[in-house]
Design an enzyme around this catalytic site. Structure first.
Site, short mmCIF file in Angstrom:
data_model
loop_
_atom_site.label_atom_id
_atom_site.label_comp_id
_atom_site.label_asym_id
_atom_site.label_seq_id
_atom_site.Cartn_x
_atom_site.Cartn_y
_atom_site.Cartn_z
CG LEU A 6 1.36 -16.08 -28.28
CD1 LEU A 6 2.50 -16.60 -29.16
CD2 LEU A 6 1.43 -14.57 -28.13
CB ALA A 8 -3.21 -13.58 -33.38
CD GLN A 79 0.61 -11.86 -34.80
OE1 GLN A 79 -0.17 -12.72 -34.38
NE2 GLN A 79 1.85 -12.15 -35.16
CB THR A 85 5.41 -17.59 -31.90
OG1 THR A 85 6.65 -18.08 -32.44
CG2 THR A 85 4.32 -18.64 -32.12
CG HIS A 311 -35.98 -38.46 -37.26
ND1 HIS A 311 -37.12 -37.72 -37.08
CD2 HIS A 311 -35.39 -37.92 -38.36
CE1 HIS A 311 -37.23 -36.81 -38.02
NE2 HIS A 311 -36.20 -36.91 -38.80
#
Length: 399
Positions: A6, A8, A79, A85, A311
């Protein structure tokens, strides 16, 4: 066997670092975190990979292509709306048969754990013992069976957490169809597992190693772990008078100039100029085409590509985006006077030493001071002699 990853999500908790890239493309040890995961999957014996993509998918596709560079075959599954999920996994229906591995893309996992999990019967979940379980979904177990799942709680029932590592078979897709919107407005994969748990079928596999990379400061821990395991190599030039104590990976076309002192594990990308008289302390990752110049000290930090720290600068325990420029004498503090835990944007980092999160293309004038826990949005302009602290929105001008 196939692996579904997964990848996305935007990663809002990673802002401003995800303003121009998805979370899974954030660099750890100079490679996107997703690349480390794909390599671990490949080395576990799985070369057929489905990437569920959404936010920033063009960058993912351009980086990995068809997977040939990494010795795998990659197919992309969009997706279009990030609705959780369960919705992400549901988008792969019809593309997977038999047993398959499923992983969240924002973590570091080891090959040996993935290989061991794949030898089990489905369904199974990778779990991990955490010293801060209140930050995760918590798992309760009886022997090798999972008996319950609990969302984030200030008083978790155990120290065992859901690591986002699963072994499923095609039966999971039937359960996904029954999932309804949660209170967060998402379709949660954990809701689909309730039937497995009720039947006593969901097995627990205890991961030996696992790292969550859900917040910017987690990048530093993951970076240190991966640098500790690397093999020193040099494809660039190291001038006489350079001192190296620890493991160094030096990229093609990079030059480390005389008087530079490197200690601890460090990685330097391609086309970089380091020194003269720079001081790099482990665990530090310098991206491609960076300039780390005279009398600059960098400690335990990640510097994205094409950033210039030329620097008399100090950067400690920080994550710096790409295309930034630090004026002479600009420094980032990384320790409170009371040695307390540093917070950033109102969230605890869990670290006594933490500097700043700096987005992309931030320009600093000379002699600026950046206080501990600062978060600076991309394309901000900081004038000379300014003090920066707290959260700074993107494209802010500080005079």
């Amino acid at each position: 066997m196939k692996c579904v990853i997964l990848a996305a999500g935007e990663g809002k908790r990673m802002r401003p670092l995800t303003a121009e890239r998805p979370k899974v493309m954030l660099p750890v040890a100079n490679r996107p975190m997703l690349e480390h995961l794909i390599v671990a999957v490949r080395d576990a014996g799985i070369t057929d990979i489905l990437l569920v993509v959404g936010y920033g998918e063009r960058e993912v596709r351009e980086c990995f292509g068809d997977g040939e560079r990494l010795g795998v075959s990659i197919r992309y599954v969009p997706q279009r709306h990030q609705l959780g999920t369960a919705d992400a996994l549901r988008s792969t229906k019809g593309l997977v048969t038999g047993r398959f591995l499923m992983l969240n893309g924002d973590m570091i996992a080891e090959t040996r754990d993935l290989a061991a999990l794949c030898r089990m019967d489905a369904p199974a979940m990778g779990v991990y013992e955490s010293d801060h379980p209140q930050d995760y979904g918590v798992v309760t177990t009886a022997g090798d069976r999972i008996t319950g799942l609990e969302e984030k709680s200030p008083n978790p029932k155990s120290r065992t957490i859901n690591a986002g590592v699963y072994l499923f078979d095609a039966g999971i897709y039937d359960l996904l169809e029954e999932v309804s919107l949660s209170g967060r407005g998402e379709y949660e994969l954990t809701d689909a597992l309730a039937e497995y748990i009720g039947e006593g079928r969901l097995q627990a596999y205890r991961l030996a190693t696992w790292m969550d990379v859900g917040s910017p400061w987690d990048l530093l821990d993951a970076n240190a772990t991966l640098l500790a395991g690397m093999k020193p190599t040099s494809e660039g030039e190291i001038e006489d008078g350079v001192v190296i104590h620890g493991k160094l990976v030096l990229g093609k076309g990079s030059v480390v100039k005389a008087g530079t002192y490197i200690e601890g594990d460090c990685i330097i990308g391609e086309g970089c100029t380091i020194g003269p008289h720079a001081y790099l302390r482990g665990s530090t990752a310098i991206g491609d085409r960076c300039h780390i110049g005279h009398a600059v000290e960098i400690k335990n930090s990640i510097i994205f590509p094409e950033t210039k720290v030329p620097h008399f600068n100090y950067i400690g325990d920080s994550v710096i985006g790409s295309g930034c420029n630090f004026g002479a004498g600009t420094k980032i503090a990384n320790l409170r006077h009371d040695h307390g835990i540093v917070t950033a944007s109102g969230r605890s980092t869990g670290r006594k030493k933490f500097g700043a999160i700096v987005g992309d293309h931030v320009l600093f004038g000379i002699n600026c001071s950046v206080n501990v826990g600062s978060v600076i949005g991309s394309y901000s302009l900081i004038g000379p002699h300014c003090l920066v602290e707290g959260t700074v929105a993107e494209r802010t001008i500080i005079r």
